[in-house]
Design an enzyme around this catalytic site. Structure first.
Site, PDB file in Angstrom:
ATOM      1  N   VAL A  14      -2.104  19.756  20.910  1.00  0.00           N
ATOM      2  CA  VAL A  14      -1.708  20.600  19.767  1.00  0.00           C
ATOM      3  C   VAL A  14      -0.494  21.672  20.349  1.00  0.00           C
ATOM      4  O   VAL A  14       0.426  22.094  20.147  1.00  0.00           O
ATOM      5  CB  VAL A  14      -1.877  20.503  18.963  1.00  0.00           C
ATOM      6  CG1 VAL A  14      -1.491  22.255  17.951  1.00  0.00           C
ATOM      7  CG2 VAL A  14      -2.931  19.509  18.116  1.00  0.00           C
ATOM      8  N   THR A  93     -11.748  21.740  17.760  1.00  0.00           N
ATOM      9  CA  THR A  93     -12.000  21.906  16.452  1.00  0.00           C
ATOM     10  C   THR A  93     -13.205  20.614  16.727  1.00  0.00           C
ATOM     11  O   THR A  93     -13.530  19.680  15.846  1.00  0.00           O
ATOM     12  CB  THR A  93     -11.717  21.762  15.729  1.00  0.00           C
ATOM     13  OG1 THR A  93     -10.901  21.296  15.060  1.00  0.00           O
ATOM     14  CG2 THR A  93     -11.541  24.121  15.556  1.00  0.00           C
ATOM     15  N   THR A 133      -6.829  21.913  13.106  1.00  0.00           N
ATOM     16  CA  THR A 133      -7.318  21.899  11.965  1.00  0.00           C
ATOM     17  C   THR A 133      -8.781  21.897  12.128  1.00  0.00           C
ATOM     18  O   THR A 133      -9.780  22.135  12.698  1.00  0.00           O
ATOM     19  CB  THR A 133      -7.412  19.938  11.822  1.00  0.00           C
ATOM     20  OG1 THR A 133      -5.978  19.297  12.530  1.00  0.00           O
ATOM     21  CG2 THR A 133      -6.950  19.283  11.000  1.00  0.00           C
ATOM     22  N   GLU A 162      -0.503  21.550  11.987  1.00  0.00           N
ATOM     23  CA  GLU A 162      -0.069  20.427  12.766  1.00  0.00           C
ATOM     24  C   GLU A 162      -0.011  18.928  11.565  1.00  0.00           C
ATOM     25  O   GLU A 162      -1.282  19.297  12.034  1.00  0.00           O
ATOM     26  CB  GLU A 162      -0.512  20.796  14.218  1.00  0.00           C
ATOM     27  CG  GLU A 162       0.222  20.273  15.381  1.00  0.00           C
ATOM     28  CD  GLU A 162       2.089  20.715  14.998  1.00  0.00           C
ATOM     29  OE1 GLU A 162       1.924  21.643  15.555  1.00  0.00           O
ATOM     30  OE2 GLU A 162       2.907  20.167  13.765  1.00  0.00           O
ATOM     31  N   LYS A 222      -3.805  19.770   5.007  1.00  0.00           N
ATOM     32  CA  LYS A 222      -3.768  19.183   6.614  1.00  0.00           C
ATOM     33  C   LYS A 222      -5.068  18.194   6.335  1.00  0.00           C
ATOM     34  O   LYS A 222      -4.548  16.758   6.701  1.00  0.00           O
ATOM     35  CB  LYS A 222      -4.315  20.258   7.061  1.00  0.00           C
ATOM     36  CG  LYS A 222      -4.896  19.183   7.989  1.00  0.00           C
ATOM     37  CD  LYS A 222      -3.580  19.052   9.534  1.00  0.00           C
ATOM     38  CE  LYS A 222      -4.175  18.031  10.698  1.00  0.00           C
ATOM     39  NZ  LYS A 222      -3.497  18.384  11.767  1.00  0.00           N
ATOM     40  N   THR A 224      -6.484  16.499   3.464  1.00  0.00           N
ATOM     41  CA  THR A 224      -5.800  15.577   2.547  1.00  0.00           C
ATOM     42  C   THR A 224      -5.018  14.884   2.898  1.00  0.00           C
ATOM     43  O   THR A 224      -5.181  13.478   2.955  1.00  0.00           O
ATOM     44  CB  THR A 224      -5.618  16.230   1.225  1.00  0.00           C
ATOM     45  OG1 THR A 224      -6.311  17.400   0.915  1.00  0.00           O
ATOM     46  CG2 THR A 224      -4.872  15.124  -0.104  1.00  0.00           C
ATOM     47  N   ARG A 262       6.727   2.914  -4.702  1.00  0.00           N
ATOM     48  CA  ARG A 262       6.030   3.579  -5.111  1.00  0.00           C
ATOM     49  C   ARG A 262       4.714   3.698  -3.593  1.00  0.00           C
ATOM     50  O   ARG A 262       4.207   4.866  -3.243  1.00  0.00           O
ATOM     51  CB  ARG A 262       4.815   3.762  -6.645  1.00  0.00           C
ATOM     52  CG  ARG A 262       5.941   3.198  -7.646  1.00  0.00           C
ATOM     53  CD  ARG A 262       5.150   3.166  -8.242  1.00  0.00           C
ATOM     54  NE  ARG A 262       4.442   1.407  -8.484  1.00  0.00           N
ATOM     55  CZ  ARG A 262       3.814   0.857  -9.345  1.00  0.00           C
ATOM     56  NH1 ARG A 262       3.928   1.599 -10.341  1.00  0.00           N
ATOM     57  NH2 ARG A 262       4.532  -0.525  -8.973  1.00  0.00           N
ATOM     58  N   LYS A 269       0.147  -0.725   9.122  1.00  0.00           N
ATOM     59  CA  LYS A 269      -0.222  -1.629   9.720  1.00  0.00           C
ATOM     60  C   LYS A 269      -1.658  -2.148  10.619  1.00  0.00           C
ATOM     61  O   LYS A 269      -2.182  -1.435  10.903  1.00  0.00           O
ATOM     62  CB  LYS A 269       0.160  -1.015  11.034  1.00  0.00           C
ATOM     63  CG  LYS A 269       0.757  -2.238  12.300  1.00  0.00           C
ATOM     64  CD  LYS A 269       2.634  -2.554  11.918  1.00  0.00           C
ATOM     65  CE  LYS A 269       1.920  -3.888  13.685  1.00  0.00           C
ATOM     66  NZ  LYS A 269       1.696  -5.478  12.768  1.00  0.00           N
ATOM     67  N   CYS A 278      -8.345  13.085  15.387  1.00  0.00           N
ATOM     68  CA  CYS A 278      -7.919  13.485  13.631  1.00  0.00           C
ATOM     69  C   CYS A 278      -8.424  12.813  12.708  1.00  0.00           C
ATOM     70  O   CYS A 278      -8.844  13.578  12.420  1.00  0.00           O
ATOM     71  CB  CYS A 278      -6.299  14.070  13.458  1.00  0.00           C
ATOM     72  SG  CYS A 278      -5.996  15.912  14.302  1.00  0.00           S
ATOM     73  N   GLN A 280     -10.455  10.890  11.784  1.00  0.00           N
ATOM     74  CA  GLN A 280     -12.205  11.117  11.706  1.00  0.00           C
ATOM     75  C   GLN A 280     -12.957  12.222  11.396  1.00  0.00           C
ATOM     76  O   GLN A 280     -13.996  11.752  10.792  1.00  0.00           O
ATOM     77  CB  GLN A 280     -12.823   9.819  13.216  1.00  0.00           C
ATOM     78  CG  GLN A 280     -14.536   9.860  12.732  1.00  0.00           C
ATOM     79  CD  GLN A 280     -14.944   9.026  13.351  1.00  0.00           C
ATOM     80  OE1 GLN A 280     -15.104   7.699  13.547  1.00  0.00           O
ATOM     81  NE2 GLN A 280     -16.056   9.595  13.967  1.00  0.00           N
ATOM     82  N   PHE A 340      -5.488   5.099  21.736  1.00  0.00           N
ATOM     83  CA  PHE A 340      -5.635   5.204  20.910  1.00  0.00           C
ATOM     84  C   PHE A 340      -4.453   4.556  20.162  1.00  0.00           C
ATOM     85  O   PHE A 340      -4.148   4.300  18.652  1.00  0.00           O
ATOM     86  CB  PHE A 340      -6.350   6.611  19.439  1.00  0.00           C
ATOM     87  CG  PHE A 340      -5.253   7.376  18.963  1.00  0.00           C
ATOM     88  CD1 PHE A 340      -4.838   8.597  20.023  1.00  0.00           C
ATOM     89  CD2 PHE A 340      -4.833   7.361  18.007  1.00  0.00           C
ATOM     90  CE1 PHE A 340      -4.167   9.259  19.858  1.00  0.00           C
ATOM     91  CE2 PHE A 340      -3.856   8.945  17.777  1.00  0.00           C
ATOM     92  CZ  PHE A 340      -3.769   9.294  18.956  1.00  0.00           C
TER      93      PHE A 340
END
Ligand code: UDX
Ligand code: ADP
Length: 479
Positions: A14, A93, A133, A162, A222, A224, A262, A269, A278, A280, A340
């Site tokens: 980041v 974190t 985060t 971020e 973030k 959410t 909508r 995918k 992030c 999990q 990943f």
């Protein structure tokens, strides 16, 4: 308030790219990125800009332009804090591995250490920006530490989460959908701090894309956003299992629903499961926060996204075993990709590590090829899982730097990452050098299954019935 010196604590995925782009776009501001990890800072300062520690398309060019001009990397954290008007906290974190909230809550140890260091060193007023985060209301904790251990210095705390995705970080920063700045707009000093950061982003982003909110909304937005994105992946992955049983094609389903404006086409995918630092972590964090307020239904709802993701990874590995006649003991299985996702060398929470671990428990011999991930990282990931000794991991899993070598004499290939180069291989050559029958498990649905079936491969894709030449489509094998 005019910002002339920025310090960023944490030179990771980041902090590094974000500060490189700020320095590129704001040449009048000096940006110093600091980290306690000496090797990492040395790599950021490597003469050959291609050796910077993070692989991101376009990043080395940005670093080349700004480094030494107004972008600096250093291990002298105190000096950079002292000089700065604005300090970004971009330290890690991770999920707690001990004590209360173990396996769920975010570990704020590093954030607190930063806050105490800032409080100790600062001699003039500063704006502190949370970039990492964080759980909701962390800013409150930060403020309390800064206000109570400082030396009469005033701190304004902003939340500026971020939203960059790895692999497209530079593009996401340069052309962000939105930037979110949370601050205390009830005081004049709070408003000034918000405007100072808005001004930085306005160097390259139009005003309407820079949103200001209160701190708590920013922090929760973030979590959410990541929960919603991860939920889409788990939703389509849940459908993929049903597709495999019913004969529906998950790609066709995704396309059909994605054309509904909508719903939209992105993040549909189907894959071997989401990874990354992030999704999990943030969902676990959300679940923990909800539980701590006694909101058990909310917590259970979001936890299901993780449960589905774990199931998808396990299901993929179990499918390999069942297709290889219910045993992989002593069989060579080539894993293509370890990162990943494509275009990054980050491996945090990568599905590849869990699939490899499952197969190693079944005594398979694994050979890994990834275009960007270093061998030490792959072993570090496996050792971190703690399933077997370091020696065993090194004996049972080997890493090669050439894809054809990885596949030679293999019983099966599993595509774990959607690297573009995998599509362009000479698959006939690969087929010829494998043991027969040759199996491919495409965890990313990137390969041309008809072409591969013609060469003779047996192919299992995510969300499609197994595919073999002239027998298409077959019934799923029940495991
Ligand atoms: C994510 C968020 O996108 C970003 O806004 C936030 O700041 C950090 O977390 P990142 O984890 O870097 O970014 O990558 P992302 O593109 O979101 O992919 C996460 C995982 O989901 C990857 O493993 C990816 O392969 C997987 N994924 C994504 C799918 O399996 N299917 C999809 O349709 C999209
Ligand atoms: P992210 O993806 O959030 O950027 P990384 O792990 O890639 O996470 O980067 C976080 C960086 O923060 C690491 O390089 C780590 O060494 C650094 N860091 C952690 N705590 C401190 C600290 N107190 N002072 C300086 N750097 C720190």
């Amino acid at each position: 308030m005019k910002i002339t010196n920025i310090c960023c604590i944490g030179a990771g995925y980041v902090g590094g790219p974000t500060m490189a782009v700020i320095a590129q776009k704001c040449p009048e501001i000096n940006v110093t990125v600091v980290d306690i990890n000496e090797a990492r800072i040395a790599a950021w300062n490597d003469e050959d800009v291609e050796n910077i520690p993070i692989y991101e398309p376009g990043l080395s060019e940005v670093v080349k332009e700004a480094r030494g001009r107004n972008l600096f990397f250093s291990t002298d954290v105190d000096a950079a804090i002292d000089k700065a008007d604005m300090i970004f906290i971009s330290v890690n974190t991770p999920t707690k591995t001990y004590g209360i909230g173990k396996g769920m809550a975010a570990d704020l140890k590093w954030i607190e250490l930063c806050a105490r260091q800032i409080a100790r060193v600062s001699k003039n007023d500063k704006i502190v920006v949370e970039k990492s985060t964080l759980p909701v209301r962390t800013a409150e904790a930060l403020k309390s530490i800064l206000d109570n251990t400082g030396n009469g210095v005033n701190f304004q705390i902003l939340s500026n989460p971020e939203f960059l995705a790895e692999g497209t970080a530079v593009e996401d920063l340069q052309n962000a959908d939105r930037v979110l700045i949370g601050g205390d707009s009830t005081t004049a000093a709070g408003q000034d701090a918000i405007q100072a950061l808005v001004h930085i982003y306005n160097h390259w982003l139009p005003k309407e894309r820079v949103l200001t909110t209160n701190v708590w909304s920013s922090e929760l937005s973030k979590l959410t956003a990541n929960a919603f994105l991860a939920q889409r992946v788990s939703s389509i992955n849940a459908m993929s299992e049903l597709c495999e049983k019913t004969g529906a094609d998950v790609n066709e389903v995704a396309r059909a629903i994605g054309m509904d404006s909508r719903i939209g086409p992105k993040f549909l995918k189907s894959s071997v499961g989401f990874g990354g630092s992030c999704f999990q972590k943030d969902i676990l964090n959300l679940v923990y926060i909800a539980k701590s307020y006694g909101l058990n239904e909310v917590a259970d709802y979001w936890e299901q996204v993780i449960i589905m993701n774990d199931h998808q990874k396990r299901r993929f590995a179990a499918n390999i075993v069942s297709n290889l006649y219910n045993t992989v003991a002593g069989k060579k299985i080539a894993l293509l990709g370890w990162a990943f996702k494509k275009d990054t060398n980050d491996t945090r929470e990568t599905a590849a590590m869990y699939v490899a671990d499952y197969l190693l428990n079944e005594q398979a011999e694994i050979v890994v090829y990834d275009p960007k991930v270093k061998v030490e990282q792959i072993y570090a990931d496996l050792d971190y899982l703690g399933s077997r000794s370091r020696e065993e991991n090194r004996k049972l899993l080997t890493v090669v730097n050439e894809p054809y070598e990885a596949c030679r004499d293999a019983h099966a290939i599993a595509v774990m990452t959607e690297w573009d180069e995998f599509r362009t291989y000479d698959w006939e050559r690969i087929y010829d050098c494998m043991l027969k029958p040759a199996f491919i498990f495409d965890g990313r649905n990137i390969l041309n299954i008809k072409e591969l079936a013609n060469y003779g491969f047996n192919i299992s894709s995510i969300g499609l019935p197994p595919f073999r030449k002239e027998k298409e489509p077959q019934k799923s094998i029940v495991i």
